[in-house]
Design a protein around this motif. Structure first.
Motif, PDB file in Angstrom:
ATOM      1  N   UNK A 247       1.454  -1.149   0.182  1.00  0.00           N
ATOM      2  CA  UNK A 247       0.192  -0.052  -0.153  1.00  0.00           C
ATOM      3  C   UNK A 247       0.851   1.490   0.011  1.00  0.00           C
ATOM      4  N   UNK A 248       2.175   1.303   0.896  1.00  0.00           N
ATOM      5  CA  UNK A 248       2.708   2.438   1.056  1.00  0.00           C
ATOM      6  C   UNK A 248       3.629   2.506  -0.664  1.00  0.00           C
ATOM      7  N   UNK A 249       3.704   1.657  -0.907  1.00  0.00           N
ATOM      8  CA  UNK A 249       4.886   1.674  -2.395  1.00  0.00           C
ATOM      9  C   UNK A 249       3.782   2.453  -3.492  1.00  0.00           C
ATOM     10  N   UNK A 250       2.506   1.366  -3.389  1.00  0.00           N
ATOM     11  CA  UNK A 250       1.687   1.745  -4.327  1.00  0.00           C
ATOM     12  C   UNK A 250       0.886   3.711  -4.211  1.00  0.00           C
ATOM     13  N   UNK A 251       0.689   4.165  -3.468  1.00  0.00           N
ATOM     14  CA  UNK A 251       0.480   5.756  -2.757  1.00  0.00           C
ATOM     15  C   UNK A 251       2.272   6.521  -3.375  1.00  0.00           C
ATOM     16  N   UNK A 289      -5.987   9.718   0.759  1.00  0.00           N
ATOM     17  CA  UNK A 289      -4.411  10.510   0.501  1.00  0.00           C
ATOM     18  C   UNK A 289      -4.055  11.117  -0.937  1.00  0.00           C
ATOM     19  N   UNK A 290      -4.983  10.373  -1.895  1.00  0.00           N
ATOM     20  CA  UNK A 290      -4.013  10.870  -3.321  1.00  0.00           C
ATOM     21  C   UNK A 290      -4.886  12.545  -3.748  1.00  0.00           C
ATOM     22  N   UNK A 291      -6.413  11.642  -3.487  1.00  0.00           N
ATOM     23  CA  UNK A 291      -7.076  13.187  -3.718  1.00  0.00           C
ATOM     24  C   UNK A 291      -6.592  14.276  -2.951  1.00  0.00           C
ATOM     25  N   UNK A 292      -6.244  14.227  -1.539  1.00  0.00           N
ATOM     26  CA  UNK A 292      -5.744  15.878  -0.738  1.00  0.00           C
ATOM     27  C   UNK A 292      -4.302  15.859  -1.913  1.00  0.00           C
ATOM     28  N   UNK A 293      -3.531  14.940  -2.470  1.00  0.00           N
ATOM     29  CA  UNK A 293      -2.634  15.018  -2.840  1.00  0.00           C
ATOM     30  C   UNK A 293      -2.748  16.320  -4.392  1.00  0.00           C
ATOM     31  N   UNK A 294      -3.496  15.866  -4.735  1.00  0.00           N
ATOM     32  CA  UNK A 294      -4.340  16.389  -6.266  1.00  0.00           C
ATOM     33  C   UNK A 294      -4.842  16.933  -5.882  1.00  0.00           C
TER      34      UNK A 294
END
Length: 454
Positions: A247-251, A289-294
């Motif tokens: 999961x961490x690597x995928x992020x 996490x990815x939504x916030x990142x975007x």
């Protein structure tokens, strides 16, 4: 008389000055509608809708229901990429090119990508032929590559180079034959950037794949921008090419693949649409996490004129109460004091429960919850009661001592209830000491199990 004849001829020629899109579904379909859209990057715009006509035919002495439909397009219909959609889930659409010619195709509705066959429309026929020819040779090349990785001692270089030459020859043939055709940018962009020599390790192969994935794609080409092509390739690159079970690597892979993809786009409107599309994809898996990142790294850095406050507010509000978020704050009066969820410091964990005195399930479960947590000193309950008036609530809350009791008037229209997307009672949230949501149990039994494991 001559004027009347001329007028009739003019009307007739005008009536015939249109194009048709004809489709045949080679298998029965549960729906009887089909919608035509024009594709513009990650968006699709409604054009027309029509019904599917069904008929029973004999194929190899077996009765089979097939469907047909037709769209009539005016002479001024915009050239571009179009999509017919025929159901709301699963395999549900067929894409095609329209360039001022009639289009006819047949397909199996359960396998549209593999079965679509064009019988009319030079643009679509040639593109389908190209893809079929290239696919056969690319499949052979990939097979040689896999064999080389599994058995590096086997010399497959000659076979690999010969197959690669065939692929390049086929590609150049179609580039030459589609000169000045609308389809040519798709053919140019469809060629895989295969390495000139076979790779003998998976690491080398994947490094080449990720490093050259977009090499043949022109992100400034308006034809590609106004189609699903680039968005589909970005989807492949972000969600399938760059993959890890960890999961961490995928992020981390998501972040690097998004950076690679978005950096290719100079057209700001298209960039905005792609970013919104990716946010939507991560919304489906609730990857906060990815939504916030975007938002933080891409959407918020777009020109203000392109940003939509409504879009951002809707997305962030919709996900405000997902696991991992800090619970939206609210305040209330208790024993003459003003309290606030965010500033509570009387427990290691909190159970936030939305309930109502008019809810029969609540009247059964809330006393059970009180009994269960009676001796759990590290867990405190914030009971938010959705009511039309305070009469029953005032009587019932005294039977539930040592809880924080909050009265939420206007029931379903209560502002806090709407913030938490409450549409049923009881609804449970488990919070840590910092008020981060760590669980959303569906039932009282699920809540008990989670609390026991804290």
């Amino acid at each position: 008389m001559k004027k009347i004849v001329a007028l009739l001829l003019l009307i007739t020629s005008f009536a015939q000055a249109q194009f048709s899109v004809n489709g045949t579904l080679t298998n029965n379909l549960e729906t009887d509608w089909v919608i035509l859209y024009r594709i513009e990057g990650s968006r699709q715009k409604f054009v027309q809708n029509t019904t599917i006509k069904k008929d029973t035919v004999s194929i190899d002495d077996e009765k089979q229901v097939i469907g047909t439909f037709q769209f009539q397009l005016p002479i001024d219909t915009k050239v571009g990429s179009y999509r017919i959609s025929y159901r709301t889930s699963g395999a549900s659409f067929v894409d095609f090119i329209f360039n001022k010619e009639n289009v006819s195709f047949a397909f199996h509705p359960d396998y549209p990508e593999q079965t679509t066959l064009f019988s009319e429309s030079e643009e679509n026929i040639v593109y389908k032929e190209y893809l079929n020819e290239i696919f056969k040779q690319q499949q052979k090349l990939d097979s040689l590559q896999i064999t080389a990785i599994r058995n590096p001692e086997v010399d497959l270089n000659t076979n690999y180079k010969n197959t690669l030459t065939k692929i390049n020859t086929i590609h150049q043939k179609y580039i030459a034959s589609t000169n000045k055709m609308y389809v040519q940018p798709f053919i140019e962009a469809s060629l895989r950037a295969n390495p000139p020599e076979i790779k003998t390790t998976a690491k080398e192969y994947m490094s080449n794949m990720t490093g050259s994935f977009f090499n043949n794609m022109d992100f400034s080409d308006e034809t590609l921008i106004n189609s699903a092509f680039l968005v589909d390739r970005i989807t492949d690159f972000v969600f399938y090419i760059n993959y890890s079970d960890n999961i961490e690597t995928q992020q981390k892979l998501y972040k690097s693949s998004i950076e690679t993809s978005v950096s290719k786009i100079e057209n700001l409107v298209f960039k905005k649409n792609v970013i919104e599309f990716l946010i939507g994809q991560f919304e489906e898996t609730k990857n906060l996490g990815m939504i916030d990142f975007l938002f933080e790294n891409y959407y918020d850095k777009l020109p203000k004129s392109l940003q939509s406050d409504t879009f951002k507010s809707e997305k962030l509000t919709l996900l405000a109460t997902e696991i991992g978020r800090i619970a939206p704050d609210f305040s209330w009066k208790e024993n003459g004091k003003n309290l606030q969820l965010s500033t509570l410091r009387d427990a290691k964990n909190y159970v936030l429960v939305f309930w109502s005195t008019s809810c029969s399930h609540c009247l059964q479960e809330i006393p059970q919850l009180h009994t269960f947590l009676k001796n759990k000193k590290d867990v405190k309950v914030v009971a938010f009661s959705l009511e039309r008036s305070d009469f029953d609530w005032n009587n019932l809350k005294v039977t539930l001592p040592n809880w924080h009791h909050v009265l939420g008037l206007k029931k379903w229209e209560n502002k806090t209830a709407r913030t938490y997307n409450i549409n049923a009672t009881p609804t449970y949230f488990v919070l840590d000491a910092n008020k981060k949501i760590i669980a959303k149990p569906q039932t009282l039994e699920d809540l008990k199990t989670f609390v026991e494991e804290l």
